[in-house]
Design a protein around this motif. Sequence first.
Motif, PDB file in Angstrom:
ATOM      1  N   GLU A 120      -7.338  -4.107   8.472  1.00  0.00           N
ATOM      2  CA  GLU A 120      -6.032  -4.239   7.830  1.00  0.00           C
ATOM      3  C   GLU A 120      -5.168  -3.001   8.010  1.00  0.00           C
ATOM      4  OE1 GLU A 120      -6.155  -5.586   3.789  1.00  0.00           O
ATOM      5  OE2 GLU A 120      -7.619  -7.166   4.203  1.00  0.00           O
ATOM      6  N   THR A 121      -5.789  -1.832   8.028  1.00  0.00           N
ATOM      7  CA  THR A 121      -5.017  -0.590   8.108  1.00  0.00           C
ATOM      8  C   THR A 121      -5.706   0.421   9.016  1.00  0.00           C
ATOM      9  OG1 THR A 121      -6.123   0.598   6.312  1.00  0.00           O
ATOM     10  CG2 THR A 121      -4.345  -0.856   5.684  1.00  0.00           C
ATOM     11  N   ILE A 122      -4.881   1.281   9.603  1.00  0.00           N
ATOM     12  CA  ILE A 122      -5.361   2.490  10.266  1.00  0.00           C
ATOM     13  C   ILE A 122      -4.842   3.655   9.429  1.00  0.00           C
ATOM     14  CG2 ILE A 122      -5.422   3.847  12.378  1.00  0.00           C
ATOM     15  CD1 ILE A 122      -6.665   1.122  12.740  1.00  0.00           C
ATOM     16  N   ILE A 123      -5.751   4.549   9.036  1.00  0.00           N
ATOM     17  CA  ILE A 123      -5.414   5.634   8.111  1.00  0.00           C
ATOM     18  C   ILE A 123      -5.605   6.979   8.810  1.00  0.00           C
ATOM     19  CG2 ILE A 123      -5.999   6.706   5.897  1.00  0.00           C
ATOM     20  CD1 ILE A 123      -7.356   3.962   5.176  1.00  0.00           C
ATOM     21  N   PHE A 124      -4.645   7.867   8.637  1.00  0.00           N
ATOM     22  CA  PHE A 124      -4.778   9.230   9.159  1.00  0.00           C
ATOM     23  C   PHE A 124      -5.491  10.095   8.132  1.00  0.00           C
ATOM     24  CE2 PHE A 124      -2.428  13.467   9.843  1.00  0.00           C
ATOM     25  CZ  PHE A 124      -3.403  13.927  10.714  1.00  0.00           C
ATOM     26  N   GLY A 125      -6.599  10.718   8.561  1.00  0.00           N
ATOM     27  CA  GLY A 125      -7.327  11.654   7.708  1.00  0.00           C
ATOM     28  C   GLY A 125      -7.068  13.078   8.171  1.00  0.00           C
TER      29      GLY A 125
ATOM     30  N   ARG B 151       0.837  -1.207   0.000  1.00  0.00           N
ATOM     31  CA  ARG B 151       0.000   0.000   0.000  1.00  0.00           C
ATOM     32  C   ARG B 151       0.870   1.256   0.000  1.00  0.00           C
ATOM     33  NH1 ARG B 151      -3.430  -3.376   3.369  1.00  0.00           N
ATOM     34  NH2 ARG B 151      -5.595  -3.354   2.644  1.00  0.00           N
ATOM     35  N   ARG B 152       1.976   1.219  -0.744  1.00  0.00           N
ATOM     36  CA  ARG B 152       2.833   2.410  -0.767  1.00  0.00           C
ATOM     37  C   ARG B 152       2.056   3.611  -1.289  1.00  0.00           C
ATOM     38  NH1 ARG B 152       7.160   0.279  -4.795  1.00  0.00           N
ATOM     39  NH2 ARG B 152       5.162  -0.357  -5.726  1.00  0.00           N
ATOM     40  N   SER B 153       1.304   3.407  -2.337  1.00  0.00           N
ATOM     41  CA  SER B 153       0.505   4.469  -2.956  1.00  0.00           C
ATOM     42  C   SER B 153      -0.957   4.030  -2.966  1.00  0.00           C
ATOM     43  CB  SER B 153       0.984   4.723  -4.389  1.00  0.00           C
ATOM     44  OG  SER B 153       1.093   3.493  -5.106  1.00  0.00           O
TER      45      SER B 153
ATOM     46  N   HIS C 140      -1.231  -4.313  16.775  1.00  0.00           N
ATOM     47  CA  HIS C 140      -2.162  -5.326  16.276  1.00  0.00           C
ATOM     48  C   HIS C 140      -1.772  -5.844  14.883  1.00  0.00           C
ATOM     49  CE1 HIS C 140      -4.790  -4.614  19.683  1.00  0.00           C
ATOM     50  NE2 HIS C 140      -4.557  -3.332  19.515  1.00  0.00           N
ATOM     51  N   ASP C 141      -0.477  -5.659  14.525  1.00  0.00           N
ATOM     52  CA  ASP C 141       0.056  -6.159  13.246  1.00  0.00           C
ATOM     53  C   ASP C 141      -0.715  -5.631  12.044  1.00  0.00           C
ATOM     54  OD1 ASP C 141       2.059  -7.704  14.514  1.00  0.00           O
ATOM     55  OD2 ASP C 141       0.616  -9.304  14.902  1.00  0.00           O
ATOM     56  N   LEU C 142      -1.080  -4.350  12.098  1.00  0.00           N
ATOM     57  CA  LEU C 142      -1.779  -3.699  11.001  1.00  0.00           C
ATOM     58  C   LEU C 142      -0.838  -2.736  10.287  1.00  0.00           C
ATOM     59  CD1 LEU C 142      -5.074  -2.713  12.888  1.00  0.00           C
ATOM     60  CD2 LEU C 142      -4.538  -4.871  11.744  1.00  0.00           C
ATOM     61  N   GLN C 143      -1.256  -2.277   9.112  1.00  0.00           N
ATOM     62  CA  GLN C 143      -0.497  -1.259   8.401  1.00  0.00           C
ATOM     63  C   GLN C 143      -0.992   0.133   8.795  1.00  0.00           C
ATOM     64  OE1 GLN C 143      -1.068  -2.624   4.316  1.00  0.00           O
ATOM     65  NE2 GLN C 143       0.998  -3.424   4.294  1.00  0.00           N
ATOM     66  N   ALA C 144      -0.090   1.099   8.712  1.00  0.00           N
ATOM     67  CA  ALA C 144      -0.409   2.501   8.999  1.00  0.00           C
ATOM     68  C   ALA C 144      -0.221   3.303   7.714  1.00  0.00           C
ATOM     69  CB  ALA C 144       0.502   3.038  10.097  1.00  0.00           C
ATOM     70  N   ILE C 145      -1.260   4.052   7.349  1.00  0.00           N
ATOM     71  CA  ILE C 145      -1.255   4.786   6.089  1.00  0.00           C
ATOM     72  C   ILE C 145      -1.493   6.276   6.358  1.00  0.00           C
ATOM     73  CG2 ILE C 145      -2.350   5.027   3.824  1.00  0.00           C
ATOM     74  CD1 ILE C 145      -0.931   2.334   4.226  1.00  0.00           C
ATOM     75  N   ASP C 146      -0.660   7.115   5.758  1.00  0.00           N
ATOM     76  CA  ASP C 146      -0.830   8.561   5.864  1.00  0.00           C
ATOM     77  C   ASP C 146      -1.857   9.028   4.827  1.00  0.00           C
ATOM     78  OD1 ASP C 146      -0.437  11.111   6.805  1.00  0.00           O
ATOM     79  OD2 ASP C 146       1.417  11.454   5.676  1.00  0.00           O
TER      80      ASP C 146
END
Length: 321
Positions: free
Chosen positions: A158-163, A11-13, A204-210
């Motif tokens: 799967e991911t936590i995303i910053f909005g 999920r780089r982009s 929790h072994d999830l990805q973090a997305i900006d």
Amino acid sequence: MTTPVNRLRPRRSCLAVPGSNPRFLEKAQGLPADQVFLDLEDACAPLAKPDARHTIVKFLNEGDWTGKTRVVRVNDWTTHWTYRDVVTVVEGAGQNLDCIMLPKVQDAQQVVALDLLLTQIEKTMGFEVGKIGIEAQIENAKGLVNVDEIAAASPRVETIIFGPADFMASINMKSLVVGEQPPGYPADAYHYILMRILMAARTHDLQAIDGPYLQIRNQEGYREVAGRAAALGFDGKWVLHPDQVAAANEIFSPSQEDFDHAELILDAYEYYTSEAGGKKGSAMLGDEMIDEASRKMALVISGKGRAAGMRRTSKFEAPEA
């Protein structure tokens, strides 16, 4: 028997595409983004949302999304659109969908509600239960305070995303440029927020997305903000324009030199801890001492590189006896 789902997708982009715009939906299929999310929320006007659901179903089923994580962002639970977004999209294209993105998540129960709805649809339609993941977007103070519980709310997450845009508004931050530092504050105003999200994700072994950078023609600004998130350890960032895709893919991938070095550390550690290598807990690789901690750090870089399709250009040579 249920097949395990790989929740750690590249999920780089993460490319945002308005669900109501067929031209953009068509173009997005040919862009080298790791993830594409078809948006029913902010990018869709209220009057366009009902038709956009069906447009998204059509493009998920008929489009060529090879190599991309396919996501739909629905509207948040405080609106009257959410349940119909989920039902229409998942019933219509659940077999061609990887995740549902839930915006403005404020507590764990909102994730649980989406999980239950997805389970009911999957059972009704005969889909594999649990296959569709959830991406949780943190966009206000309450969501950040509850981010640990949100991250643990469902095995689908799967991911936590910053909005950033809604978040900045929710805390009255004095800046009108999303992602830029507010005037008058001498340090990084986003550091705590990003680290808080990152800690919850990694716990929790999830990805973090900006989230997004709205000045789409400011490549230098995008690179700076993306670089900040990548330096902390984030897995990727949203892209709003095709010109941002290559930058995100580059910034959230290791350099070839770092990737090669990580692979060498893994090979060397495996050798030195083996019978042939003397069963050593630590050893020298050139001028560098490596041990179990080195191996763990190298695994992170190696994993990111492999996910990005990188190939090593060097090989470990065991020392002669």
